[in-house]
Design an enzyme around this catalytic site. Sequence first.
Site, PDB file in Angstrom:
ATOM      1  N   PRO A   2       0.831  -1.214   0.000  1.00 40.19           N
ATOM      2  CA  PRO A   2       0.000   0.000   0.000  1.00 40.19           C
ATOM      3  C   PRO A   2       0.863   1.262   0.000  1.00 40.19           C
ATOM      4  O   PRO A   2       1.802   1.381   0.771  1.00 40.19           O
ATOM      5  CB  PRO A   2      -0.786  -0.096   1.305  1.00 40.19           C
ATOM      6  CG  PRO A   2      -0.669  -1.514   1.744  1.00 40.19           C
ATOM      7  CD  PRO A   2       0.616  -2.019   1.185  1.00 40.19           C
ATOM      8  N   GLU A   3       0.528   2.182  -0.898  1.00 37.98           N
ATOM      9  CA  GLU A   3       1.203   3.480  -0.950  1.00 37.98           C
ATOM     10  C   GLU A   3       0.190   4.554  -0.525  1.00 37.98           C
ATOM     11  O   GLU A   3      -0.898   4.221  -0.060  1.00 37.98           O
ATOM     12  CB  GLU A   3       1.715   3.745  -2.371  1.00 37.98           C
ATOM     13  CG  GLU A   3       2.652   2.649  -2.883  1.00 37.98           C
ATOM     14  CD  GLU A   3       3.165   2.916  -4.294  1.00 37.98           C
ATOM     15  OE1 GLU A   3       3.252   4.088  -4.679  1.00 37.98           O
ATOM     16  OE2 GLU A   3       3.460   1.952  -5.006  1.00 37.98           O
ATOM     17  N   HIS A  88      -6.172 -14.866   8.437  1.00 41.89           N
ATOM     18  CA  HIS A  88      -4.909 -14.197   8.791  1.00 41.89           C
ATOM     19  C   HIS A  88      -5.114 -12.952   9.658  1.00 41.89           C
ATOM     20  O   HIS A  88      -4.447 -11.947   9.470  1.00 41.89           O
ATOM     21  CB  HIS A  88      -4.107 -13.821   7.536  1.00 41.89           C
ATOM     22  CG  HIS A  88      -3.782 -14.996   6.664  1.00 41.89           C
ATOM     23  ND1 HIS A  88      -2.813 -15.910   6.999  1.00 41.89           N
ATOM     24  CD2 HIS A  88      -4.307 -15.418   5.488  1.00 41.89           C
ATOM     25  CE1 HIS A  88      -2.748 -16.833   6.052  1.00 41.89           C
ATOM     26  NE2 HIS A  88      -3.641 -16.558   5.134  1.00 41.89           N
ATOM     27  N   ARG A 107       1.637 -11.666   5.236  1.00 49.06           N
ATOM     28  CA  ARG A 107       3.089 -11.845   5.297  1.00 49.06           C
ATOM     29  C   ARG A 107       3.705 -11.334   6.589  1.00 49.06           C
ATOM     30  O   ARG A 107       4.900 -11.530   6.823  1.00 49.06           O
ATOM     31  CB  ARG A 107       3.730 -11.192   4.066  1.00 49.06           C
ATOM     32  CG  ARG A 107       3.252 -11.899   2.802  1.00 49.06           C
ATOM     33  CD  ARG A 107       4.031 -11.516   1.588  1.00 49.06           C
ATOM     34  NE  ARG A 107       5.459 -11.756   1.720  1.00 49.06           N
ATOM     35  CZ  ARG A 107       6.361 -11.349   0.826  1.00 49.06           C
ATOM     36  NH1 ARG A 107       5.959 -10.679  -0.229  1.00 49.06           N
ATOM     37  NH2 ARG A 107       7.638 -11.602   1.000  1.00 49.06           N
ATOM     38  N   ARG A 149      21.926  14.445  -4.727  1.00 49.93           N
ATOM     39  CA  ARG A 149      22.021  12.993  -4.794  1.00 49.93           C
ATOM     40  C   ARG A 149      22.474  12.509  -6.171  1.00 49.93           C
ATOM     41  O   ARG A 149      21.930  12.926  -7.184  1.00 49.93           O
ATOM     42  CB  ARG A 149      20.651  12.371  -4.462  1.00 49.93           C
ATOM     43  CG  ARG A 149      19.978  12.961  -3.225  1.00 49.93           C
ATOM     44  CD  ARG A 149      20.412  12.260  -1.971  1.00 49.93           C
ATOM     45  NE  ARG A 149      19.865  10.919  -1.902  1.00 49.93           N
ATOM     46  CZ  ARG A 149      18.747  10.611  -1.227  1.00 49.93           C
ATOM     47  NH1 ARG A 149      18.063  11.535  -0.608  1.00 49.93           N
ATOM     48  NH2 ARG A 149      18.342   9.365  -1.185  1.00 49.93           N
TER      49      ARG A 149
END
Length: 272
Positions: A2-3, A88, A107, A149
């Site tokens: 999820p973002e 789960h 997970r 960077r």
Amino acid sequence: MPELPEVETIRTRLAPRLEGRELVRVDILDPRLTRPHDLFEVAEALEGDRIATVERHGKYLLLRLASGRGLLVHLRMTGSFGFAPVSHERAVLELDDGTRLAYRDVRRFGTWLVLEDAELEPYLAVKNGPEPLGPRFTTAWLAGQLARRRAPLKAVLLDQRVVAGLGNIYADEALWLARLNPERPASTVEPGEARQLVRAIRAALRRGIARQGSTLSDYRTPDGEAGAMQEEFRVYGRAGLPCPRCRTPIAKTRVGGRGTWYCPRCQPLRVA
Ligand SMILES: [Zn+2]
């Protein structure tokens, strides 16, 4: 994973059902969720408190409590919330109106952390840079971060301290919108390109929010619905398919260990 658009969708669904409600019972079923803290101590710290607001900070969900404490949830790979019982289940929240909210995580990389009032803002300030849809995320900010960077542009965009909430999917979509190559050294991005990139990041995220996120495997809203953004990807996961702008086949590479999709024609690698 999820973002920002997925977490924001979850937040908007949870807020009306949780805000103002008391946590009458908290069952944490997986010690991994709260480690290194004891799961019973975490549950005890939450029980009896009232949920004041449900907030999103980057990819974190924050249940801010009436006591000033906050429960900071990071969904990582496969964490999700659901109002219906699911498999789960790693934790269950019961509210004073009888609502049962389960936390699911196949997970088990998700984390629950309880922080005191005074700890919350400093903790989040270390983890997250500006919110991309907020006023602090400006061209000057992004250009300044990129200029320092040498790493590939996409790798820098995935640093949560540069843009909070951006992840693999929406970074690829935004770079395509901005016509920038993901492997370009970040420091070669010019101010005009940084301006385009700010716009593209916002556009990609807003589109994701409007479609209630993208469901590739596990992500669901708390009401069990799938997102629809995956049907509108321009490049992500589309290797070999035509670029929606120029029909050139989309290419796949890896940047910073992450699968990365781009159009070789619209997003050429220019070496400054
Ligand atoms: Zn193209």
